[in-house]
Design a protein around this motif. Structure first.
Motif, PDB file in Angstrom:
ATOM      1  N   ASP C 136       0.822  -1.219   0.000  1.00 35.10           N
ATOM      2  CA  ASP C 136       0.000   0.000   0.000  1.00 35.10           C
ATOM      3  C   ASP C 136       0.857   1.271   0.000  1.00 35.10           C
ATOM      4  O   ASP C 136       0.704   2.146   0.858  1.00 35.10           O
ATOM      5  CB  ASP C 136      -0.916  -0.030   1.246  1.00 35.10           C
ATOM      6  CG  ASP C 136      -2.131   0.909   1.078  1.00 35.10           C
ATOM      7  OD1 ASP C 136      -2.402   1.363  -0.053  1.00 35.10           O
ATOM      8  OD2 ASP C 136      -2.786   1.178   2.091  1.00 35.10           O
ATOM      9  N   CYS C 137       1.733   1.378  -0.974  1.00 35.08           N
ATOM     10  CA  CYS C 137       2.622   2.541  -1.091  1.00 35.08           C
ATOM     11  C   CYS C 137       2.293   3.388  -2.322  1.00 35.08           C
ATOM     12  O   CYS C 137       3.175   3.987  -2.933  1.00 35.08           O
ATOM     13  CB  CYS C 137       4.070   2.072  -1.181  1.00 35.08           C
ATOM     14  SG  CYS C 137       4.617   1.154   0.258  1.00 35.08           S
ATOM     15  N   GLY C 138       1.010   3.390  -2.734  1.00 33.46           N
ATOM     16  CA  GLY C 138       0.598   4.089  -3.958  1.00 33.46           C
ATOM     17  C   GLY C 138       0.973   5.556  -3.968  1.00 33.46           C
ATOM     18  O   GLY C 138       1.102   6.189  -2.919  1.00 33.46           O
ATOM     19  N   VAL C 139       1.124   6.112  -5.171  1.00 30.97           N
ATOM     20  CA  VAL C 139       1.667   7.457  -5.314  1.00 30.97           C
ATOM     21  C   VAL C 139       0.718   8.559  -4.875  1.00 30.97           C
ATOM     22  O   VAL C 139       1.125   9.714  -4.765  1.00 30.97           O
ATOM     23  CB  VAL C 139       2.118   7.726  -6.761  1.00 30.97           C
ATOM     24  CG1 VAL C 139       3.167   6.737  -7.184  1.00 30.97           C
ATOM     25  CG2 VAL C 139       0.938   7.719  -7.703  1.00 30.97           C
ATOM     26  N   ALA C 140      -0.557   8.220  -4.610  1.00 30.09           N
ATOM     27  CA  ALA C 140      -1.447   9.274  -4.118  1.00 30.09           C
ATOM     28  C   ALA C 140      -1.005   9.743  -2.733  1.00 30.09           C
ATOM     29  O   ALA C 140      -1.411  10.813  -2.285  1.00 30.09           O
ATOM     30  CB  ALA C 140      -2.894   8.779  -4.078  1.00 30.09           C
ATOM     31  N   GLY C 141      -0.182   8.965  -2.047  1.00 26.48           N
ATOM     32  CA  GLY C 141       0.390   9.388  -0.766  1.00 26.48           C
ATOM     33  C   GLY C 141       1.858   9.030  -0.728  1.00 26.48           C
ATOM     34  O   GLY C 141       2.268   8.038  -0.125  1.00 26.48           O
ATOM     35  N   LEU C 142       2.669   9.847  -1.413  1.00 26.00           N
ATOM     36  CA  LEU C 142       4.075   9.495  -1.648  1.00 26.00           C
ATOM     37  C   LEU C 142       4.855   9.247  -0.362  1.00 26.00           C
ATOM     38  O   LEU C 142       5.805   8.461  -0.342  1.00 26.00           O
ATOM     39  CB  LEU C 142       4.759  10.636  -2.409  1.00 26.00           C
ATOM     40  CG  LEU C 142       4.731  10.574  -3.925  1.00 26.00           C
ATOM     41  CD1 LEU C 142       5.495  11.763  -4.467  1.00 26.00           C
ATOM     42  CD2 LEU C 142       5.345   9.266  -4.418  1.00 26.00           C
ATOM     43  N   HIS C 143       4.454   9.909   0.726  1.00 28.75           N
ATOM     44  CA  HIS C 143       5.199   9.765   1.978  1.00 28.75           C
ATOM     45  C   HIS C 143       5.186   8.315   2.460  1.00 28.75           C
ATOM     46  O   HIS C 143       6.079   7.888   3.156  1.00 28.75           O
ATOM     47  CB  HIS C 143       4.626  10.709   3.027  1.00 28.75           C
ATOM     48  CG  HIS C 143       3.167  10.499   3.283  1.00 28.75           C
ATOM     49  ND1 HIS C 143       2.219  10.530   2.288  1.00 28.75           N
ATOM     50  CD2 HIS C 143       2.480  10.247   4.422  1.00 28.75           C
ATOM     51  CE1 HIS C 143       1.026  10.315   2.802  1.00 28.75           C
ATOM     52  NE2 HIS C 143       1.154  10.143   4.097  1.00 28.75           N
ATOM     53  N   ARG C 144       4.164   7.557   2.091  1.00 29.31           N
ATOM     54  CA  ARG C 144       4.130   6.150   2.487  1.00 29.31           C
ATOM     55  C   ARG C 144       5.276   5.375   1.837  1.00 29.31           C
ATOM     56  O   ARG C 144       5.823   4.441   2.400  1.00 29.31           O
ATOM     57  CB  ARG C 144       2.781   5.531   2.089  1.00 29.31           C
ATOM     58  CG  ARG C 144       1.606   6.224   2.783  1.00 29.31           C
ATOM     59  CD  ARG C 144       0.295   5.617   2.401  1.00 29.31           C
ATOM     60  NE  ARG C 144       0.071   5.726   0.955  1.00 29.31           N
ATOM     61  CZ  ARG C 144      -1.046   5.354   0.353  1.00 29.31           C
ATOM     62  NH1 ARG C 144      -2.045   4.842   1.053  1.00 29.31           N
ATOM     63  NH2 ARG C 144      -1.186   5.476  -0.947  1.00 29.31           N
ATOM     64  N   ALA C 167       1.522   3.981 -11.701  1.00 32.90           N
ATOM     65  CA  ALA C 167       2.557   5.014 -11.638  1.00 32.90           C
ATOM     66  C   ALA C 167       3.662   4.681 -10.638  1.00 32.90           C
ATOM     67  O   ALA C 167       4.768   5.222 -10.731  1.00 32.90           O
ATOM     68  CB  ALA C 167       1.919   6.356 -11.259  1.00 32.90           C
TER      69      ALA C 167
END
Lengths: 230, 230, 230, 230, 230, 230, 230, 230
Positions: C136-144, C167
């Motif tokens: 769950d490291c999707g780019v909509a929340g790059l900090h993850r 992406a």
């Protein structure tokens, strides 16, 4: 998301942000993709990378005007192909590395795949490899491929370049335990669908563990190999 | 365009015009394509062909209800597969021919291509051939195919059945001078695109003179062979 | 093309030619692709590989009946997922290797990519790796993703698994010099086109040297890594 | 897979591996596919095949420069079409065979299909056949086809060449028991989709046992016939 | 754009705006497309059209629950097919017209096209025509079509319904000067592409002046005929 | 790229990284996309967002089991639709906002677009809007749309939801100066291509400045509006 | 299938079989489709039709050389457009009919659709109609269409010509009870997909009874009208 | 549907109906789309809009001849780009607005996206905005984007312009609460599919609330922003 104040690490030329950080991050510096850039823009980015960056510099898919501008600005670039056909695109390299030890084999299905293979070989050479090129080993005459078993068995990585039905990737993948990077090419007509048929075939290969890059992307295959080998 | 008054040559069942002329015209009688027909319609057309026609009768892609109705009406049909999985379609044949002399080899890339191969073998058998079936000769292990060189060299026609990237057709096409009919199958997932990838690959084969039939069409490949061989 | 008389190197089970040569040739033994095979066929091929082959044995994309048959025949297989949802496919492994030293990171864009990641991790584990899974490291929340920089920087190879627009592969490719194998998944609906959108995006990535395998092919990505790392 | 030490059977020209074994294996020698090869490469491969091979030699889809180079090197080639339009591609043949006995009929739907038909007829002629060409028999005027029933009934093999909706293949397939090889052409515009519509239609034909080759592939259709007939 | 205050001309049911103006504007009242509507919604719209509108009322593509609700609310509807298979959709009609004088012929390529033909015939009947249905006239046996020349020559409009390669539309279009409306059907498998192949073929027909409606849209073809004939 | 040590801002649940930062960054908190998550995972993420986050919480495209688990864990969720059909997916919301002042109009072409419109309205309501829903204004009866000119003229943003040919978006776009977000739906059959036709049509609209979201993505359209209006 | 001995009814020019029977069969003589024919072939077929046939003669999609050859051979042809742009194709007509009474309206969405509209108008004129042309009535400004209600209400048949999203066909179809023939054009770029978007939209129209011809096929639409009207 | 007698509100030039009503209805006047119009037509429509309309006038995608004709007729137009490459299309504007207060950021993934960005910036400028252009912020070097956080955080609307895999839209969408309009471009080759890959990726973005316009449609994105901001 707060970020470090020292962040930049790139040069802003107005029309481009040249990424001087990339060699450190990705292991290879930014390459300049020529299409859509003016000759002057190509030349300026190449010069910026040569002056303020490190490592090999590449200008890919350049037309004659872009080549001329870049070479005028940075004359010691090496052009491939040396004598392109009218309209054929070129790849230029500056400040090539040398001495990388992995054995890389680049194998093509046909003679018409040579331009893509050339881009791949030029990139590998710039990144320090001394690749072996095996041309015209398509599966309609398997013995042409089997005659090269020695090179295939010795390879640390193999790039397979094929158009039409792209079957060569599956056959090579079945013969070796080395990593195989498949490059579909737009060679062929009609149902070859400008490379889509070879692309789909390579992605659906029954030989496990083959990986694929985009159509005609000899540059990308070389970069993939550069990531894999020391 | 005036046409001869004796023209009919078919039986009008209301829901179907059974073409009694076809065996004479095309060399094989009309086969009954089951999908979209009620069980009763399937049974009636089969009966009509058995009673007023000549030659082998086939019911293709029949579900359990269609099979039951057809066998109730014409009990001496032969079903393939003999014990289908739940939901698997069958092919039935009646009044098979025998003694056709051509050597036909049916070769599959994998075990999962067997249902399509079965439809092909059942059709060839009904039309009088005694085909040889070679299973699981995919190109990821070429020696499995090369171990069958004797059968391939002896063949008068070869049907190659493969899904995924369909590369087997090109390799077989490169090994033989016999006619090669390639059948793409919907085996595979994702980029296999339900057989489209194998279809495109076979049509774009670098082995000259391969011909192709529709996806999963084992019946059609058998008919093509029946047109070619005496 | 004459070939050595000792050629076979496979076992012919009638419905399958089990390739005992493959581990030596490709560095990993043949895996059994379950779809289209009967439970009994799956069990027989697994048994053949365990009895007469060497190295890890895998049965991929097996349904409950295929799993049950294989485990009845060879009970010490390890199933992933341990408790599948109704209709969910499993991967089974026997005779796993251990002690392979490469650091492999498997990173997913979302929770829904976990089944594909699981197939990849199970295969890597069978082949002797001890992969790290980052979910769950999707780019909509790059900090993850950026919170995992330590693991990413330490990786010898990274598998990026993402659906929708895919992406994440480009972003990861821009952060590391390690080889990146991208797996598009069929997660999403509508314009995700069952994974085709992620596939095309990964193949067109602006991050150089990313390679791609087929849609949902977590097994293939693991094999690609096994080819790359010692 | 060990292979016989005598394996080669081809000549390595650097840019091409000329397959001298192919005539024996496939029943017809390697043809030279011109696109993507330089004029000098075309000429060299043709010369190699003429000097060290046997049987007819073909150079397909050659542009004016390739034709000129090949004819300068091997002047007795026969060109089709004799007087090409500007930009039109040619097929050249050397050392044609003769005396093959099969009756081959090549039928086109329209006048615009003539270039593809020409490639097919030239190849058939080089391989020793004396084909009959029937032009402009499209189904919008069925009587034009029915007027040729004598030739169709006498044929040992029929090549049907059609663009647009490709319906001619189905109609011919319904009239004859001979093998029918369908060639979709890129004739038409808009929804003809550069030949894809005709291709799909021919593959989906309701006339059983039709086989299909790639779009505009008149050469391939001729090779398929050469495999079928003695 | 100012518009007349009396504009409405529809009934707002909350979940639907029933267009009472349409019969006057388009010559036929609004038909109710069932998919995506609840049974209660279907019933309410039908009732609204019967109570406050004029002319025939149609409910198309209704499942069993929708049919039951509509007939409970308006019992004198006529259902086609009278006894649907499990899962088969129905068309219902109320307040049919009669006495329209045009001769309409509906011709199908195969038996499996009958559901689409049924929807077309039911709509034509509701709109007052007495259509002639000719079943199973596919081009693989042209004599079946030519035996119907009398009906074809007498027709004021012809609807051609065909799946697979859809060639029947071209052949019929070549035989008549009447308007021809072609309906591609999703009959077939594999390369039939759920009707797309027939659609493309009909749009690319070499017979001039054929028009086409959407895949499986028997209702739309009937409406097109209703627009053409008095 | 160095990044701030305080970076995280998310909760790692093992199977998901819940992004507590998102409301601040994107103006709306993370929504939970249910497909591919187990019921327990859905419930846990919702609970995490309710306990440690702020603002409205949404669970989208949930099936009955996922809905039950989420409501068991956080009972005060609001479900739309309140009484779903068997198999229909739901959207749940907790902790809705209120009092946002923008006038939002959601207009559908047909009754069958209601499920997508419902997802859009439920999301807008959770984000604090009080949208107006106009149903069944398809262009085949333009007066139904023109009767709503008052609402359209008063809107600060309009969401147009349409399947089939999606023409409503162009017509609405031509009538208003407000932002128009078009949502193609998978309503229709055959050539509607599961929403692709409406998608392409909306993207090619002749009305300038229309924007488009993915097929059936009522949730995304609502989020787009939430970005636009205060 | 026996056929009448008098069957021919065409002239065999070697490269073409000119169908003199067609006017009687289809109500309009064969038109000459220029692409793929040499100028001399075009001229010869036109002359043959003028000398031995009856009714109007058309040469469609002709380039400058084909036009010149045809006019040299048959000087009284009428060309449209009278002064084509460089590279623009023309339609020529000879022996036009006159006096057909049906009111035909041809309406375009934009100015860029004029070349297709011109082909349609020229064909209608040759077949004896006096069509009314309404240009630039796209739905982004509906009042431009509504200003033409008088002509639309008076029409016996309407041809709607539109590219991009093709919405005009649905709007016109909702306003009239006359037959509507929709012609998608390749006007637009990007997602207009060379006319495919408009084609799909027109086939999926919510306005019942619209029929469609191929992309840019103004000639075909005119022929369809000629079949419909006396 | 009765409509007000005063309806027109457009000027009929014969080849175009210039919509003088549009500025009032849509908030921006009609723009002139040059392709498919003659230079004289372009000039005449521009003049008509300048003489009898209000607000900014745009001529989009004009070639050199169209530009010359328009500027001859209305010399004070502003051309972008000022010095186009051979064959490059231009956008011209007259009577630009000024003083619109919204902060608009236009960000591109690469230098090659500049022509589309230029069309967008020119349109925004004509409509009164003073947009900020950020060039070459592709995700392969995220720090280039993060260095622009200040501008992104201050934006009232952001236009993201990217080709290849289009990942920049997702990353930007995850960083801001402002409306994001994504423009896919045809930059790239092979699997970039002329912009279709970026389009699909943007429509499938995991960042909620992004909206998309057609491929290369910089003009449309600017219009969308003009609808959103005061």
């Amino acid at each position: 998301m707060d970020t470090d104040e020292t962040l930049p690490g790139f040069a802003d030329l107005g029309f481009a942000r040249v990424d001087h950080d990339r060699a450190q991050r990705q292991g290879m510096p930014e390459a300049v993709y020529a299409p859509g850039k003016t000759p002057a823009q190509c030349a300026a980015i190449v010069r910026e990378l040569l002056e303020h960056g490190t490592g090999p510099v590449l200008l890919t898919r350049a037309d004659d005007l872009q080549v001329a501008a870049a070479l005028a600005s940075a004359p010691d670039g090496r052009r491939y192909p040396e004598q392109p056909d009218p309209g054929e695109l070129s790849i230029l390299s500056w400040r090539s590395e040398s001495g990388r030890r992995g054995e890389v084999v680049v194998v093509t299905a046909g003679t018409a795949d040579l331009p893509v293979a050339g881009e791949c070989v030029a990139t590998l050479t710039a990144y320090g490899f001394a690749p072996t090129l095996l041309v015209d080993c398509g599966v309609a005459g398997l013995h042409r491929l089997l005659a090269c078993r020695k090179q295939i068995d010795a390879a640390d990585a193999i790039v397979v370049i094929a158009g039409m039905e792209g079957a060569l990737a599956s056959v090579v993948g079945g013969l070796t335990s080395a990593p195989v990077v498949a490059v579909p090419t737009s060679v062929g007509y009609g149902t070859s669908l400008e490379g889509v048929t070879a692309l789909l075939a390579m992605l659906s290969s029954c030989a496990a563990g083959i990986t694929v890059v985009g159509i005609d992307n000899g540059y990308g295959a070389a970069c993939a190999v550069a990531r894999m080998l020391p």
